[in-house]
Structure formats: C-alpha cells, structure tokens
Design an enzyme around this catalytic site. Structure first.
Site, PDB file in Angstrom:
ATOM      1  N   HIS A  43      38.839  41.845  59.969  1.00 49.17           N
ATOM      2  CA  HIS A  43      39.283  42.163  58.609  1.00 49.17           C
ATOM      3  C   HIS A  43      40.580  42.931  58.534  1.00 49.17           C
ATOM      4  O   HIS A  43      41.011  43.306  57.439  1.00 49.17           O
ATOM      5  CB  HIS A  43      38.218  42.983  57.884  1.00 49.17           C
ATOM      6  N   THR A  70      40.562  40.538  47.748  1.00 49.78           N
ATOM      7  CA  THR A  70      39.700  39.707  46.901  1.00 49.78           C
ATOM      8  C   THR A  70      39.867  40.111  45.446  1.00 49.78           C
ATOM      9  O   THR A  70      39.604  39.319  44.545  1.00 49.78           O
ATOM     10  CB  THR A  70      38.211  39.831  47.291  1.00 49.78           C
ATOM     11  N   LYS A 125      41.869  49.475  43.742  1.00 47.12           N
ATOM     12  CA  LYS A 125      41.523  49.180  45.135  1.00 47.12           C
ATOM     13  C   LYS A 125      41.482  50.508  45.863  1.00 47.12           C
ATOM     14  O   LYS A 125      41.943  51.512  45.334  1.00 47.12           O
ATOM     15  CB  LYS A 125      42.558  48.243  45.760  1.00 47.12           C
ATOM     16  N   ARG A 126      40.960  50.518  47.084  1.00 43.53           N
ATOM     17  CA  ARG A 126      40.985  51.768  47.845  1.00 43.53           C
ATOM     18  C   ARG A 126      42.405  52.322  47.916  1.00 43.53           C
ATOM     19  O   ARG A 126      43.371  51.561  47.936  1.00 43.53           O
ATOM     20  CB  ARG A 126      40.467  51.520  49.276  1.00 43.53           C
ATOM     21  N   LYS A 166      39.893  37.873  41.745  1.00 43.96           N
ATOM     22  CA  LYS A 166      39.144  38.171  40.521  1.00 43.96           C
ATOM     23  C   LYS A 166      40.079  38.166  39.316  1.00 43.96           C
ATOM     24  O   LYS A 166      39.752  37.639  38.253  1.00 43.96           O
ATOM     25  CB  LYS A 166      38.464  39.540  40.633  1.00 43.96           C
ATOM     26  N   LYS A 206      48.619  49.795  50.897  1.00 48.69           N
ATOM     27  CA  LYS A 206      48.474  49.110  49.604  1.00 48.69           C
ATOM     28  C   LYS A 206      49.548  49.547  48.612  1.00 48.69           C
ATOM     29  O   LYS A 206      49.761  48.917  47.590  1.00 48.69           O
ATOM     30  CB  LYS A 206      47.079  49.376  49.032  1.00 48.69           C
TER      31      LYS A 206
HETATM   32  C1  LIG Z   1      36.980  43.484  44.713  1.00 52.07           C
HETATM   33  C2  LIG Z   1      36.757  44.916  44.931  1.00 52.07           C
HETATM   34  C3  LIG Z   1      37.482  45.591  45.912  1.00 52.07           C
HETATM   35  C4  LIG Z   1      38.551  44.911  46.745  1.00 52.07           C
HETATM   36  O1  LIG Z   1      39.776  44.995  46.088  1.00 52.07           O
HETATM   37  P1  LIG Z   1      41.143  44.627  46.851  1.00 52.07           P
HETATM   38  O2  LIG Z   1      42.150  44.669  45.756  1.00 52.07           O
HETATM   39  O3  LIG Z   1      40.967  43.258  47.410  1.00 52.07           O
HETATM   40  O4  LIG Z   1      41.361  45.670  47.873  1.00 52.07           O
HETATM   41  C5  LIG Z   1      37.252  46.940  46.090  1.00 52.07           C
HETATM   42  N1  LIG Z   1      36.353  47.600  45.342  1.00 52.07           N
HETATM   43  C6  LIG Z   1      35.644  46.988  44.376  1.00 52.07           C
HETATM   44  C7  LIG Z   1      34.682  47.781  43.561  1.00 52.07           C
HETATM   45  C8  LIG Z   1      35.817  45.625  44.139  1.00 52.07           C
HETATM   46  O5  LIG Z   1      35.086  45.017  43.193  1.00 52.07           O
END
Ligand SMILES: *Cc1c(COP(=O)(O)O)cnc(C)c1O
Length: 752
Positions: A310, A598, A491-492, A602, A497
């Site tokens: 990952h 991911t 995101k984290r 979305k 990022k």
């Molecule tokens: C989808 C999701 C992530 C991943 O987000 P990225 O932008 O791909 O890092 C992290 N936390 C939650 C709660 C999510 O639903």
C-alpha cells in the site's frame, strides 16, 4: 410478518410513540434477524482477508440497503414523522481503522459478500479504536473513542485460541461481525480480543502503561510506536492477530476434512499491507508441528498467500529488529532465520533481496514477497513504481508474481447510501442495472446535451450542499454558504498529501482579497483528517489550518469571500455527508507518493471534479474522463523521482525565486496570524517549508494556485461545469470495488 408488525412487536408500542433510540434498537434487532435468515456463503475454496484495519462505517443503513428494504423502512418511518437518517445517526461508528487502507478492507468485504464469494475478514477488536480527535486552542487533542459501548453489531462467539506471547499463554476470544452483500451473500468479519484487557488503565487522553500487555493488548489501533515499548506492543498485537488467524484457518480446514498438504487448494490468504506478515512464519511453524519439513511448509504457504503493498514511503514499510521479535515471539525466530537463510542461498547474498538486513532488522515486505505467490500494488502507477523502482530487484526475480489491482469503492455506501437523491435520479434515467454492472453508468452520456438532466444534476448538488450545511451547523455550529464553491481535502494528515500546500493557497487567496482582488463567488475550503499523535509536523499543519480558519472568520473583509473549515474527528459518517456536497475534490499529493487514494473515487462518483496531481488513481481518473474533465497540475512522478535521486530539490530556491511563494510562506509567522496561533509551532512549520520540505510543497505551489484559479473561474461557466459533473459520474463505473474484487479473484484467489 411485515416490517411494521415486527417493529411494533419489538417495541411493544406504536412506531409513532417510540423514541429514536428505541427505534434504533428495534431496527437493529430486526436487521439482525433478517441477516441470520440469509445462509452463509459457502464454496470449495475459502478466502481469508487479514487486515489490521477494517473501517466499516455505521452498519444499519448499509444493511437495510443490502437487504433491499431501505426504502420501505424509510417510508414507514416517514409516515410516522421520524427520520431514518436521524435514527441511523445513533449508531456509534466502529473505530477499527485509520484511513484509506482500512476503508478499502471494508469495501472489499462488502463486495466479496455481494459477489457471493466464500471469504471472511480477520482482524482485531480495538476497544478504543484509533482515537477521537478534538481541537483546543487550535490544536489536536486525542481522547479514547469508546465506540464499543452500546454497539451491538458485534457478537461474541465461543471460539477461542491459546496464543503464546513472550513465553506466556493468553486465551483469545473471537467476536463476529456479519457482512451481508447487496441482495445476496453473507460472510463474516472475525475480530479477536483478550478478556483481560482493561479500559480503565487509559488516563489523561490516550496514555496508558505500554508494558502491561495483559491489560493493554487490544485497547488501541496503532498505539504510539515512537519508543521501544510501543514497538513491542505493535509486535504483540500483530502476532496475536495472525496466530489467531492461523489457528482458525487450520481448524476450519481440519473440520472440513481437508489435508493440510492441500491447503493451497482450499485456502487463499490475502495479507493487507505488512501488519499481518507474521502469518507466513506462523503458518509454517504450525505445519511443521504437523510433521512437514520447512521446505514443504514454505512451498504450501507461498502458494496460499498473496500480499498487497500500500505504500512506497520507506518509513511506512515495517522493519522489526530481530531482537524485538525474539522478545515477543521467540517461537518464530528459527522459522524467520530459516526462511532468510534459504533466500540468502538462493539469491547469492543480494542485499536488496534479503529478509534480515545487516542491522538485524526483519523486512516484513521482503518476507511477504518471497513467501507469497502474488504481490500487488493498488493503482497502475503505484504498481509500475514498485516494479521499476522500489521493488526492482524483487520484480527481476519474480516478474510473474507482480500484478496490479486498482482500488475501488462500494457503490452501495458511496452512492446509494450517501447520495440517495442522485442514486434514485440515476435509476430514473437509466434503470437500476448499474447497481450490478457499474459500467452501465456510461449510459448517462445519452443525456450529455439534455438541459433538463444537467439542471437536475446541478439541483441535486445544491440540495446536498444544503443537507451538509444543516448537518455541520447542528453538529459543530459552523455556517456554510450553499451557494459557495465547496472544495474538500479530507484524508489523514500527512506531509506527502500536502494539506500545507492547500493552506498556502488559502494565504495566497487571503492576501489577494485583502488587496481587493475578489473571486467570482465565495469559496469554502473544507479539511478533515487526523494526525498520528506523535507526528509533530502533521499536527503543526492542523494548527496552521485552524489558525487560518480563525483569522479569516474574524475578518469581515475576507469572510464574505473565503471560509476555511477544519471538521473535527473526520470519519466515514462525515465523509458520507460531505462528499455528495463537494464541487472540487482536492487530490494534491506529491506525485509518486499516494499509492492509489480512494477518496478521489468517491468524489468522482458523486459529481465532484478532481483538482489533482498525476498521482495514484488520479492518473486513471484522468484517463477515464479525459483532460477536459479534470484539473491536473504539478510535476509528474518521474520528475519527482529524478529530483529525489539527484538531490535536485532545494525548497529555499523556490522560496527565494518567487515573490508570491515568498509572501505566502512569510505570512505563516506574520503578526496577524500569530495573534490567533502559537508562534513556535508556526515557525517550526515555516522553517521546515523553507529548509527541508521533504515532500516538495513549494515545487508545485505556483502551478497549483494557477490551476485552482482556472477551476474556480470555470465553475461560473455552468453549462461546462454541469457536463463535467455528468462525465465524472458516468465514467466512475471502473472504480466499483466489485470490479476490483472480481480481478483479485480471477488473478489471485481463484475461488470459483
Ligand atoms: C475514503 C476514506 C479515506 C481515504 O481517503 P484518501 O483521500 O484516499 O486518503 C480515509 N478516511 C475515510 C473515513 C474515508 O472514508
């Protein structure tokens, strides 16, 4: 019995007289009964998906959808003036994951069940999960997330195994979490726990005695590992997880009467990142106890296991000191040494391929690649970088073992549940077949020039903005203008990022507004994300964002045009509410660093347009929607990799070389901003940007600001923008996790 009668009998009263909590309990019981009526999926071969994280999100709504009764229940409650989504809100969200990797595992279980595949998840039951994020004085604080209290989605079983940790035997308990698919399929997530764990040892935020394994083993996901005791605790957790997994797998196979020599014929194990890697030596150890030689056992396990990588961030690739492993799991040391010796002999001592390095550290990913038959990356670009750069020596040795599986998301949760209005409008336009065949979304292109359809898409986006504004007003007292452009970066928190780059854009825009250069309409920038408790720089970035939020909020000249919101405790619930309301999806990681992402998928599925770098799955989004339906900026991955290889990036040159970069970076420690924040922390962040900036923020800053401005002006061209929304939704079918799981099965698991 129909739902109404059944609910009334659970409640012992009329629906209209019940409280939301009573209704929640009744619905949960009803759903549980329905789930038990659905037979468990069976099959000749079984998959075990092992992961330290499963970020499942709340279950009630998703289960109602997958049972096919969401609409019926919604209408029933509506008739009684009760909102189903308010009832759903009462369920505590399981805190069993950290970010994308854990959410991926949850989407995968949903797809495995939906495709009626014989496959279970295995993980740990963390009492307090990751942690709950709070803000005080514009800084992050961590508290325990007591999500388990009152959560009845999890059921205790009578399955239990002995696990030997540092020579002492601990008896586990297995809890089960039902996973049902859309219309069909029923599998389980098995979560292991230890009865002796004691929640009362957590004091003062999330501090606890790291040495007291009996009481602390499953308290938290990813306990702080910045010291030795923390690292040992992680090893304890990992071994506890995989030892239980290995015993469960072998027990089930024996009960089915299968010979363990045929394990690879009946079992596929997917190792999600390196946390479960010790399952390899553990299974080999157990097979040797059954009378096999190490070579025989290793061959069988290699054919049984697959490994998913990952990340390419070297700090995220686990390397445990052999000495620590020897303290916690001495029983594995002869196996690990044996496996290492075998590879040293086979590969002539090539240091790139060794499992144990010169400093006596065990490279968990190396163990995985040598002793599994498949190594996959999670987006095309990521897999190519693994093959050609990070894992090049491995790829040369095992070219046929490497493969790509671009990540995906469950459309049940990320469209049907999170955006019911868009979902049912799509049904109206093209029918419901997209739910089983997501590529059917392309049929939306029939309406590319249909003004009525385009306007309705715009209206739905607006309605979702209002819905989100109400939610955030109620929850945090924050006002959001639904007529503003909503940009989201959720995101984290991590330097790669580059939330700090977005913060620098905010400063740039703030200074422009101060000079009287106004945007075409108000802009709302929304952040959400947790920082690892020991990650100072990520916490400093949160501090900068919250400080900017306060500065701008209090400035009447600027707050009419710009609003910054950092939502606290970002989780699946927040994501489900925010994503359908967003216009611009910020995916601005340094190219080559985000394995896939991911979140980006979305947003696309919900009609947001991506503003991003050519990183991770953004590349595949660009290929699907075309240049005209995405905003790409910044250096590409090859340019970035070359800069790393040649030490060619010096942030100070970018700072000195551009007036606007200079001004934005300087502003971080300006008097205006420092009034609202902590000068020391802001200075530390600023110094880092000027003198280190390991993830090259300043490299792409000007390109980012330029392209973001183009996007903001394009938004005013409503005809163009609505078509961009439609194109993004229509091309998102590829990112269904059903497609991803189908590929895993075809190429790696071969379940049927
Ligand atoms: C989808 C999701 C992530 C991943 O987000 P990225 O932008 O791909 O890092 C992290 N936390 C939650 C709660 C999510 O639903």
């Amino acid at each position: 019995m129909n739902i109404e009668t059944k609910l009334t009998s659970f409640l012992g009263k009329e629906i209209k007289d019940a409280t939301k909590k009573e209704l929640y309990d009744a619905l949960r019981n009803y759903v549980y009964e329905q789930i038990q009526d659905r037979p468990l999926t069976v099959g000749e071969k079984k998959l075990y998906y092992i992961s330290a994280e499963f970020l499942t999100g709340k279950q009630l709504g998703k289960n109602l959808i997958n049972l096919g009764i969401y609409e019926e229940v919604n209408t029933l409650l509506d008739k009684n003036n009760i909102s189903l989504s308010e009832v759903e809100a009462l369920e505590p969200e399981p805190s069993l994951g950290n970010g994308g990797l854990g959410r991926l595992a949850a989407c995968f279980l949903d797809s495995i069940a939906t495709l009626d595949m014989n496959g279970d998840g295995i993980g740990l039951l963390y009492h307090f999960g990751l942690f709950k994020q709070e803000f005080q004085n514009n800084k992050q604080f961590e508290t325990p997330d007591a999500w388990l209290k009152d959560n009845a989605a999890i059921h205790k079983t009578n399955i239990s195994f002995p696990v030997s940790l540092a020579g002492e035997t601990y008896q586990s308990v297995m809890y089960d979490f039902d996973v049902i698919g859309y219309k069909k399929g029923h599998t389980k997530l098995h979560l292991f726990d230890l009865e002796s764990v004691d929640e009362s040892i957590v004091k003062d935020g999330i501090r606890f005695d790291k040495k007291d394994i009996k009481k602390n083993l499953t308290l938290f996901l990813y306990p702080d590992d910045s010291d030795k005791d923390g690292q040992l605790l992680r090893i304890y957790q990992q071994y506890f997880m995989v030892s239980n997994a290995a015993q469960l797998i072998l027990q089930e196979q024996k009960q089915l009467g299968h010979s363990l020599r045929d394990l690879d014929k009946y079992v596929a194990i997917q190792i999600n990142d390196t946390h479960p890697s010790m399952i390899i030596p553990e299974l080999i150890r157990l097979l040797m106890l059954e009378g096999m030689t190490m070579k025989e056992a290793a061959d069988i396990i290699t054919n049984t296991c697959g490994y998913t990588n990952h990340t390419i961030l070297s700090e995220a690739l686990e390397k445990w000191p052999l000495e620590y492993l020897n303290e916690v799991v001495p029983q594995l040391i002869p196996i690990i040494n044996g496996l290492d010796f075998a590879t040293v002999c086979a590969y002539h001592n090539n240091p790139h391929l060794s499992i144990i390095d010169k400093e006596h550290r065990v490279h968990m990913a190396s163990l995985d690649i040598h002793y599994s038959h498949s190594t996959n990356g999670v987006a095309n670009l990521h897999t190519e970088i693994l093959k050609n750069q990070e894992l090049r020596s491995f790829f040369k040795n095992y070219p046929y073992r490497f493969n790509n599986k671009t990540n995906g998301i469950s459309f049940r949760r990320w469209l049907m549940h999170s955006n019911p209005e868009l979902s049912s409008y799509i049904d109206e336009l093209i029918g419901e077949t997209w739910k089983e065949n997501p590529y059917e979304l392309e049929r939306l292109f029939y309406f590319y020039n249909d003004e009525g359809v385009l306007n309705r898409l715009e209206q739905i986006k607006y309605n979702n903005k209002v819905r989100f504004a109400n939610y955030i007003k109620e929850k945090e007292g924050i006002e959001i203008d639904p007529n503003s452009i909503i940009c989201a970066q959720i995101k984290r928190m991590h330097e790669y990022k580059r939330q700090q780059m977005n913060a620098l854009w905010i400063i740039y825009e703030y200074l422009k507004i101060k000079q009287g250069i106004l945007p075409p309409r108000p802009i709302t920038i929304i952040f959400g994300g947790k920082a690892a408790p020991a990650y100072i720089m990520a916490k400093n970035i949160i501090h900068l964002i919250l400080t900017l939020e306060e500065l701008i909020e209090k400035d009447p000249e600027v707050n009419k045009w710009l609003k910054v919101v950092m939502i606290k405790n970002y989780n699946v619930e927040v994501a489900e509410k925010l994503i359908p309301a967003c216009d611009i999806s910020e995916q601005i990681s340094l190219a080559s660093k985000e394995a896939s992402g991911t979140g980006n998928m979305k947003f696309m599925l919900n009609g947001a347009v991506t503003l991003g770098t050519l990183d991770g799955a953004n590349v595949e989004i660009r290929d699907l929607v075309g240049q005209d339906n995405i905003y790409i900026f910044g250096r590409n991955s090859q340019e970035v990799i070359n800069l790393y290889n040649t030490n060619g990036y010096h942030s100070i040159d970018f700072y000195n070389g551009s007036e606007s970069i200079h001004r934005s970076v300087d502003f971080i420690t300006s008097e205006e901003l420092s009034k609202h924040g902590d000068y020391t922390l802001l200075k530390e962040l600023q110094d880092n940007l000027k003198n280190k900036d390991w993830f090259m923020t300043l490299l792409d800053l000007e390109s980012y600001c330029g392209v973001k401005e183009v996007a903001i002006y394009d938004y005013e061209n409503r005809e163009k923008w609505k078509r961009m929304m439609l194109s993004n939704i229509a091309r998102a079918g590829f990112f269904s996790s059903d497609r991803t799981i189908y590929e895993y099965n075809n190429d790696i698991w071969h379940l049927k």
